[in-house]
Each structure stands twice: as structure tokens, then as C-alpha cells.
Design a protein around this motif. Structure first.
Motif: not given
Length: 376
Positions: A94, A126-127, A129-130, A133-134, A154
Motif C-alpha cells: 500500500l 479491496r486492499l 485491488r489497491r 493498482d499501485g 483491476s
């Protein structure tokens, strides 16, 4: 190019993930890596022996919070790091977007199997996925973990996934690595031996092996089962050994020093770990590096069908994959390989060749080098 390895999992803390990350770090070019990891007992002595700098966090756990971000940024600045490798993507991955503001051009996150379980839980999904994406790349162990994690990512992050698995040191895990001494230690000379090297927990299937053993003995009189490892399931397994009446044929070694593991594999004629998925898919085998270590030693393997375990076996070529819940299937396959020395030798030889071709640490290090190098 210099890489910051930001990881909660690093020696001297013991564990498979720790060894995975450490072995990759050791194979980076000299002067190209610095590690930021939690404090752990014995860390000072361990760190002094490493060919790279290790910066320790004051506590035994790092979370994606301001203090960790600040210290990571300082390390990036002082070492002029242009890439970051997260030893385990969740949850420290994250931090990737914030670290880009400190000069990081490339961010790669490693996954280890439990993330496939995360993909099934709403908040963790959800975490994940974040995190995806990063990052520039999120790695996976094999097709099982890739497919499960991709469902949570994603579309763009899923396209950027790449395979990176642990390697095997084929110079340590080999035939003739000291098995004769282990057999003498436990009174197994001259007996056909099935060996299982793993932590003693229900998912690994040692209980299935014990339940199968009376049937194995009917086909292969004198066969012995060598269970190597410690863990919370030992008391239950000891009770099961007595309940099944196979005390004279089953040896539980308890935990053994890491440096003795190659010899314990070498003490076997067949390797068996009939792992099974539990807790509705949350307790699952990510890969099963033990199957590859056994193959490197020249043993045929009997693997369970949990999660990514079949990715570590060429079914019918280096071993066989069975239902980890079927006592009958496990008994039949283990007995067959113990009784048929020619078949066992053929599968073991193919396994050794496969490891040398696809699973060495040098091959995994080369894959990581490609992932960390910015695209032209």
C-alpha cells in the motif's frame, strides 16, 4: 540501479517466505540492494554477515503507516534507490504510490499464496485491488494463485502480473546428501521409507498418511513413514499413530535444523505430502516448495491437490497428484512407488532434471532482474 527490499519477512526470523526473500536478495548484483525489515532476536549478528546493508525497524512488525513510510523514504534518499521490492505485497505494498514521490521508478510486489485467500474476503479483496493498482508488477507463484488473485484485481493490474516462485538449491538438495545417517539415527536401515517434510498442521495431510499406513504395510511389509517437522498438530498425530497400531512403522522427528533438511529428504525412497484445502478455501497450499526439494533429491512425489500444489509436480512424470482427502488414493500411490523401484527411479530422475531446468535460484533471480528493470 539500486533496490530497496521492504519486507516484514526476513531472517533471522524462520520461515519459507523469509528464505524466499533472503535468497533473492543474495542473488542481486553486489551493491544493488538495501533491506528494510523488522527487528528480530539475533538480527545484529545475522545482518553483520550479509553482503548488503540491512536497516531494522524498532519493532517486530511493520505496517503501512507514517513512521514506516518516513524511514523507507530516508533509505531511498540516502541510497539513491530507484526501485522497491515488497517481500510480501500485503499490506506494505500500500506504500508504493507514496514512495514514487521519493524517486522510485519501479515497484514490484511478491505474493506467497495466502493472498489467494484474501481475494475471497470483501475487505481484504479491496486492499489487494489497491495494492495491485499501485504496483508495476504483482507476482504469483503459479496458475492457481494467479487466477484467484486476478479476480480481485483491476483489469490493468491483472495484465501486469508475472510469475516469480521460490527456487531450490540443487547443490544442497540432492541424492547422497546424508540420508544414510538419518536412517541409522531412527533405525530405518534396509526399510522402504516414505518421507514427509512439513510443518505439522492439518492442511499438510500427515494424518492421512498415518491412516493410510496399515494399507501400505499390507502391500509393502516393513515400510516406514518418516514425518519430519514440528507444529501444533503433533499431539493429535501421535495419538493417531497409536490408534492405527503403526507405532513401529512411523517416526516423528520433531523440528530439525535447517541444515539437516537435505539429509532428511535423502533418507526417503518416496516423498509424500497429501495436502488438502480447508476452511472453504482460506487454508490452502500456495505452491509446495517441498515437492521441488524432494524432486531435486531424486525422489518421486505424491502430492495433494490443494491450491497450487499441482504446480510443483508434473503429474505422471515427476510424481502423482491425488486427492488429499482420500486415504485409499494416498495408500495406493505411496505403496506403488515404494514397491516399484524402477518406476520410482524414473520419476525421481525426471524430477531432478525439471528442477535443474526450471526451478534453480539462479533462474528465479534472473526473472526478478527482468521485473525490476524498467521497460524500455
Amino acid at each position: 540501479m539500486k533496490t530497496l527490499i521492504l519486507t516484514n519477512d526476513f531472517p533471522p526470523r524462520a520461515g519459507g517466505i523469509q528464505q524466499f526473500v533472503h535468497n533473492l536478495a543474495l542473488r542481486r548484483p553486489h551493491g544493488s540492494v538495501v533491506v528494510y525489515a523488522p527487528a528480530w532476536k539475533g538480527a545484529a549478528a545475522f545482518d553483520a554477515e550479509q553482503p548488503f546493508e540491512v536497516v531494522r525497524h524498532p519493532t517486530s512488525l511493520m505496517l503501512p503507516e507514517p513512521s514506516v513510510l518516513r524511514r523507507a523514504g530516508q533509505i531511498i534518499d540516502s541510497h539513491q534507490c530507484d526501485s522497491v521490492l515488497f517481500g510480501a505485497s500485503a499490506p506494505l505494498g500500500l506504500l508504493a504510490p507514496a514512495l514514487r514521490g521519493r524517486g522510485v521508478e519501479r515497484a514490484v510486489g511478491i505474493t506467497h499464496g495466502h493472498e489467494a485467500g484474501w481475494a475471497r474476503l470483501p475487505v481484504a479483496r479491496r486492499l489487494l485491488r489497491r495494492i495491485g493498482d499501485g504496483l508495476d508488477v504483482l507476482t504469483y507463484l503459479g496458475e492457481y494463485t494467479r487466477s484467484r488473485m486476478a479476480e480481485a484485481l483491476s483489469d490493468e493490474a491483472a495484465k501486469r502480473m508475472a510469475r516469480l516462485a521460490p527456487g531450490v538449491d540443487e547443490t544442497l538438495f540432492r541424492a547422497g546428501a546424508g540420508g544414510a545417517e538419518i536412517r541409522r539415527r531412527h533405525g530405518l536401515e534396509g526399510r522402504p521409507v516414505a518421507v514427509c517434510v512439513s510443518r505439522l498442521v492439518p492442511r499438510k495431510g500427515q494424518d492421512t498418511l498415518i491412516r493410510a499406513w496399515p494399507r501400505v504395510l499390507r502391500e509393502v511389509p516393513g515400510a516406514a513413514l518418516l514425518l519430519v517437522g514440528g507444529g501444533p498438530y503433533r499431539k493429535e498425530l501421535e495419538g493417531l499413530v497409536d490408534a492405527m497400531g503403526v507405532r513401529s512403522s512411523v517416526v516423528l522427528t520433531g523440528s530439525v535444523p535447517w541444515e539437516e533438511l537435505p539429509a532428511h529428504y535423502d533418507a526417503g525412497d518416496v516423498f509424500a505430502m497429501p495436502c488438502r484445502t480447508r476452511r472453504r478455501g482460506l487454508d490452502v497450499e500456495g505452491l509446495g516448495i517441498v515437492y521441488l526439494e524432494a524432486s531435486a533429491t531424486g525422489l518421486p512425489v505424491v502430492a495433494g491437490d490443494s491450491g497450487g500444489a499441482p504446480d510443483a509436480v508434473l503429474d505422471g512424470e515427476t510424481g502423482v497428484v491425488v486427492s488429499g482427502r482420500s486415504v485409499e488414493a494416498v495408500a495406493v500411490r505411496v505403496a506403488e512407488l515404494l514397491a516399484d523401484r524402477d518406476l520410482a527411479d524414473r520419476l525421481g530422475a525426471r524430477g531432478r532434471s525439471w528442477v535443474e531446468r526450471e526451478w534453480t535460484w539462479e533462474r528465479q533471480a534472473a526473472r526478478l532482474d527482468g521485473l525490476l528493470s524498467p521497460e524500455e
